[in-house]
Design a protein around this motif. Structure first.
Motif, PDB file in Angstrom:
ATOM      1  N   ARG A 126     -88.972  28.493  80.364  1.00 38.69           N
ATOM      2  CA  ARG A 126     -88.757  28.384  81.805  1.00 38.69           C
ATOM      3  C   ARG A 126     -89.415  27.130  82.352  1.00 38.69           C
ATOM      4  NH1 ARG A 126     -90.407  33.272  82.467  1.00 38.69           N
ATOM      5  NH2 ARG A 126     -92.449  32.714  83.238  1.00 38.69           N
ATOM      6  N   GLU A 127     -90.631  26.867  81.885  1.00 43.56           N
ATOM      7  CA  GLU A 127     -91.400  25.739  82.419  1.00 43.56           C
ATOM      8  C   GLU A 127     -91.203  24.455  81.621  1.00 43.56           C
ATOM      9  OE1 GLU A 127     -94.902  26.680  84.415  1.00 43.56           O
ATOM     10  OE2 GLU A 127     -93.515  28.129  85.262  1.00 43.56           O
ATOM     11  N   GLY A 128     -90.386  24.522  80.584  1.00 45.69           N
ATOM     12  CA  GLY A 128     -90.169  23.334  79.761  1.00 45.69           C
ATOM     13  C   GLY A 128     -91.456  22.835  79.123  1.00 45.69           C
ATOM     14  N   LEU A 129     -92.222  23.762  78.526  1.00 41.93           N
ATOM     15  CA  LEU A 129     -93.532  23.416  77.965  1.00 41.93           C
ATOM     16  C   LEU A 129     -93.409  22.911  76.529  1.00 41.93           C
ATOM     17  CD1 LEU A 129     -95.529  26.601  79.088  1.00 41.93           C
ATOM     18  CD2 LEU A 129     -95.426  24.394  80.267  1.00 41.93           C
ATOM     19  N   ASP A 130     -94.538  22.386  76.037  1.00 40.07           N
ATOM     20  CA  ASP A 130     -94.677  22.057  74.617  1.00 40.07           C
ATOM     21  C   ASP A 130     -95.620  23.046  73.941  1.00 40.07           C
ATOM     22  OD1 ASP A 130     -93.174  19.541  74.854  1.00 40.07           O
ATOM     23  OD2 ASP A 130     -94.891  18.931  76.071  1.00 40.07           O
ATOM     24  N   MET A 131     -96.378  23.773  74.777  1.00 39.47           N
ATOM     25  CA  MET A 131     -97.334  24.748  74.252  1.00 39.47           C
ATOM     26  C   MET A 131     -97.572  25.831  75.300  1.00 39.47           C
ATOM     27  SD  MET A 131    -101.269  24.061  73.120  1.00 39.47           S
ATOM     28  CE  MET A 131    -101.959  25.059  71.809  1.00 39.47           C
ATOM     29  N   ALA A 132     -97.489  27.089  74.880  1.00 36.91           N
ATOM     30  CA  ALA A 132     -97.824  28.209  75.763  1.00 36.91           C
ATOM     31  C   ALA A 132     -98.923  29.012  75.081  1.00 36.91           C
ATOM     32  CB  ALA A 132     -96.599  29.090  76.010  1.00 36.91           C
ATOM     33  N   CYS A 133    -100.010  29.292  75.817  1.00 33.79           N
ATOM     34  CA  CYS A 133    -101.187  29.934  75.220  1.00 33.79           C
ATOM     35  C   CYS A 133    -101.437  31.302  75.825  1.00 33.79           C
ATOM     36  CB  CYS A 133    -102.441  29.090  75.465  1.00 33.79           C
ATOM     37  SG  CYS A 133    -102.334  27.437  74.779  1.00 33.79           S
ATOM     38  N   GLY A 134    -101.803  32.251  74.985  1.00 39.67           N
ATOM     39  CA  GLY A 134    -102.219  33.557  75.469  1.00 39.67           C
ATOM     40  C   GLY A 134    -103.658  33.501  75.964  1.00 39.67           C
ATOM     41  N   LEU A 135    -103.950  34.331  76.920  1.00 40.45           N
ATOM     42  CA  LEU A 135    -105.303  34.431  77.488  1.00 40.45           C
ATOM     43  C   LEU A 135    -105.657  35.910  77.426  1.00 40.45           C
ATOM     44  CD1 LEU A 135    -105.935  33.192  81.162  1.00 40.45           C
ATOM     45  CD2 LEU A 135    -107.197  35.025  80.106  1.00 40.45           C
ATOM     46  N   CYS A 146    -107.979  32.479  71.716  1.00 36.15           N
ATOM     47  CA  CYS A 146    -106.882  33.440  71.546  1.00 36.15           C
ATOM     48  C   CYS A 146    -105.863  32.830  70.591  1.00 36.15           C
ATOM     49  CB  CYS A 146    -106.229  33.753  72.890  1.00 36.15           C
ATOM     50  SG  CYS A 146    -104.826  34.885  72.755  1.00 36.15           S
ATOM     51  N   SER A 147    -105.616  33.481  69.463  1.00 30.61           N
ATOM     52  CA  SER A 147    -104.702  32.893  68.468  1.00 30.61           C
ATOM     53  C   SER A 147    -103.248  32.911  68.906  1.00 30.61           C
ATOM     54  CB  SER A 147    -104.820  33.630  67.129  1.00 30.61           C
ATOM     55  OG  SER A 147    -105.932  33.167  66.412  1.00 30.61           O
ATOM     56  N   LEU A 148    -102.875  33.818  69.806  1.00 32.57           N
ATOM     57  CA  LEU A 148    -101.455  33.925  70.166  1.00 32.57           C
ATOM     58  C   LEU A 148    -101.028  32.728  71.022  1.00 32.57           C
ATOM     59  CD1 LEU A 148     -98.821  35.471  70.047  1.00 32.57           C
ATOM     60  CD2 LEU A 148     -99.546  36.773  72.045  1.00 32.57           C
ATOM     61  N   LYS A 149    -100.250  31.859  70.402  1.00 31.52           N
ATOM     62  CA  LYS A 149     -99.811  30.631  71.056  1.00 31.52           C
ATOM     63  C   LYS A 149     -98.427  30.264  70.561  1.00 31.52           C
ATOM     64  CE  LYS A 149    -104.312  28.337  71.662  1.00 31.52           C
ATOM     65  NZ  LYS A 149    -105.370  29.251  71.275  1.00 31.52           N
ATOM     66  N   ILE A 150     -97.702  29.505  71.354  1.00 28.83           N
ATOM     67  CA  ILE A 150     -96.413  28.959  70.915  1.00 28.83           C
ATOM     68  C   ILE A 150     -96.485  27.439  71.080  1.00 28.83           C
ATOM     69  CG2 ILE A 150     -93.921  28.863  71.356  1.00 28.83           C
ATOM     70  CD1 ILE A 150     -94.052  31.696  72.425  1.00 28.83           C
ATOM     71  N   MET A 151     -96.093  26.729  70.040  1.00 25.76           N
ATOM     72  CA  MET A 151     -96.134  25.258  70.091  1.00 25.76           C
ATOM     73  C   MET A 151     -94.861  24.678  69.503  1.00 25.76           C
ATOM     74  SD  MET A 151     -99.885  24.367  68.527  1.00 25.76           S
ATOM     75  CE  MET A 151    -100.383  25.911  67.779  1.00 25.76           C
ATOM     76  N   ARG A 152     -94.473  23.520  70.012  1.00 29.86           N
ATOM     77  CA  ARG A 152     -93.422  22.773  69.336  1.00 29.86           C
ATOM     78  C   ARG A 152     -93.893  22.447  67.925  1.00 29.86           C
ATOM     79  NH1 ARG A 152     -91.732  17.685  72.746  1.00 29.86           N
ATOM     80  NH2 ARG A 152     -91.728  16.813  70.648  1.00 29.86           N
ATOM     81  N   ALA A 153     -93.075  22.768  66.928  1.00 31.15           N
ATOM     82  CA  ALA A 153     -93.519  22.626  65.535  1.00 31.15           C
ATOM     83  C   ALA A 153     -93.805  21.170  65.186  1.00 31.15           C
ATOM     84  CB  ALA A 153     -92.460  23.203  64.593  1.00 31.15           C
ATOM     85  N   ASP A 154     -92.985  20.228  65.698  1.00 27.61           N
ATOM     86  CA  ASP A 154     -93.213  18.819  65.339  1.00 27.61           C
ATOM     87  C   ASP A 154     -94.562  18.346  65.877  1.00 27.61           C
ATOM     88  OD1 ASP A 154     -92.242  19.015  67.957  1.00 27.61           O
ATOM     89  OD2 ASP A 154     -91.245  17.071  67.899  1.00 27.61           O
ATOM     90  N   MET A 155     -94.925  18.793  67.078  1.00 25.44           N
ATOM     91  CA  MET A 155     -96.219  18.397  67.643  1.00 25.44           C
ATOM     92  C   MET A 155     -97.374  19.101  66.936  1.00 25.44           C
ATOM     93  SD  MET A 155     -95.350  18.103  71.707  1.00 25.44           S
ATOM     94  CE  MET A 155     -96.685  16.999  72.191  1.00 25.44           C
ATOM     95  N   MET A 183    -103.167  19.221  71.262  1.00 29.82           N
ATOM     96  CA  MET A 183    -101.798  19.107  71.803  1.00 29.82           C
ATOM     97  C   MET A 183    -101.801  18.291  73.099  1.00 29.82           C
ATOM     98  SD  MET A 183     -99.521  20.669  69.855  1.00 29.82           S
ATOM     99  CE  MET A 183     -98.167  21.217  70.890  1.00 29.82           C
ATOM    100  N   LEU A 184    -102.777  18.562  73.976  1.00 31.56           N
ATOM    101  CA  LEU A 184    -102.850  17.828  75.253  1.00 31.56           C
ATOM    102  C   LEU A 184    -102.992  16.325  75.021  1.00 31.56           C
ATOM    103  CD1 LEU A 184    -105.100  20.335  77.202  1.00 31.56           C
ATOM    104  CD2 LEU A 184    -102.885  19.498  78.034  1.00 31.56           C
ATOM    105  N   TRP A 185    -103.791  15.952  74.019  1.00 33.31           N
ATOM    106  CA  TRP A 185    -103.981  14.525  73.745  1.00 33.31           C
ATOM    107  C   TRP A 185    -102.684  13.855  73.338  1.00 33.31           C
ATOM    108  CZ3 TRP A 185    -108.756  15.220  70.024  1.00 33.31           C
ATOM    109  CH2 TRP A 185    -109.822  15.752  70.767  1.00 33.31           C
ATOM    110  N   GLN A 186    -101.752  14.639  72.811  1.00 31.95           N
ATOM    111  CA  GLN A 186    -100.447  14.076  72.445  1.00 31.95           C
ATOM    112  C   GLN A 186     -99.507  14.018  73.651  1.00 31.95           C
ATOM    113  OE1 GLN A 186     -98.534  15.632  68.816  1.00 31.95           O
ATOM    114  NE2 GLN A 186    -100.348  16.870  68.483  1.00 31.95           N
ATOM    115  N   GLY A 187    -100.021  14.432  74.809  1.00 32.58           N
ATOM    116  CA  GLY A 187     -99.183  14.426  76.001  1.00 32.58           C
ATOM    117  C   GLY A 187     -98.428  15.727  76.219  1.00 32.58           C
TER     118      GLY A 187
END
Ligand code: UDP
Ligand code: MG
Length: 241
Positions: A115-124, A158-167, A185-189
């Motif tokens: 929805r947000e067009g993210l590169d990484m979504a993290c569980g809290l 929190c280990s539950l995360k989703i990331m773009r695999a290439d990043m 991930m943030l350092w990669q933009g």
């Protein structure tokens, strides 16, 4: 923006024999209704119990289940790195093998990601189901990391995360890096966001980390991460010919 990403669930496993069958059932139940291509990649980090035997059995029963087994214990970060290298799909979904993370959270986390067009979504982990000592030391760890590493998420642990695999594959590998995935991930933009997820008590097997060891090692790693931040190679391609 593509909106039907395929998923590789990457799970580090160190002596989790009693957790793997129910975990796989829960992953299957959470992902099948999404109608996406998916796989589960388990990385056995040198287990000395029957974990590997269980993984062989799970992989035999379902072609979407794959596993790698290390010769010897190399740590949770190493297991993630090997899993990212082996992952075949667009996104990696990271989670622990001990059933403390809940696969039922994956669809909502993926919803946020797309929805947000993210590169990484993290569980809290809004409501931690751990011992008092672990909750306090983790809160402290998160606070210190945030202070010393710059912008990050509330609950890096929190280990539950989703990331773009290439990043995910471009994160520099080092022991202990799994506590710094959002930074790397943030350092990669990367565009990063977080949302509350379920957390459950560990019912089988034992925690692999002692509080003091983790604090000392985590503190050392912080120094390295601060140096790495100052020397990190981040670039964007303007043009190619
Ligand atoms: N783990 C691993 N290698 C290790 C230590 C842990 O693969 O050397 C895995 C472990 O099996 C679990 C995850 O990493 O799937 C998190 O470990 P644990 O639950 O012990 O950490 P805690 O929840 O106590 O912080
Ligand atoms: Mg755990």
């Amino acid at each position: 923006m593509q909106h039907s990403h395929s998923l590789s669930v990457v799970v580090p496993v160190y002596n989790e024999e009693a957790n793997l069958r129910p975990l796989m059932e829960q992953i299957r139940a959470a992902l099948t209704p999404l109608g996406r291509e998916w796989e589960a990649v388990f990385v056995d980090d040198g287990s000395t119990d029957q974990s590997l035997a269980v993984l062989r059995e799970l992989a035999d029963a379902d072609p979407r289940v794959r596993y790698l087994a290390f010769v010897a214990n190399r740590g949770q970060s190493a297991a993630f790195v090997a899993g990212f290298a082996a992952a075949r799909n667009d996104l990696v979904v990271t989670m622990d093998a001990d059933l403390q993370n809940d696969p039922a959270d994956i669809p909502a986390l993926l919803g946020l990601f797309e929805r947000e067009g993210l590169d990484m979504a993290c569980g809290l982990r809004a409501k931690r189901r751990d011992t008092f000592v672990k909750r306090i030391s983790s809160k402290f760890g998160n606070a210190v990391r945030t202070r010393l590493t710059g912008k990050t998420v509330t609950d890096t642990g929190c280990s539950l995360k989703i990331m773009r695999a290439d990043m995910a594959r471009r994160m520099p590998p080092f022991k202990g890096m799994h506590r710094f995935f959002p930074n790397l991930m943030l350092w990669q933009g990367a565009r990063v966001a977080e949302m509350p997820v379920n957390h459950r008590p560990r019912n089988a097997g034992v925690s692999k980390y002692g509080t003091l060891d983790r604090a000392v090692q985590g503190g050392m790693d912080l120094l390295g991460v601060r140096w790495l931040r100052s020397r990190f190679i981040a670039y964007q391609i303007k043009e190619q010919g």
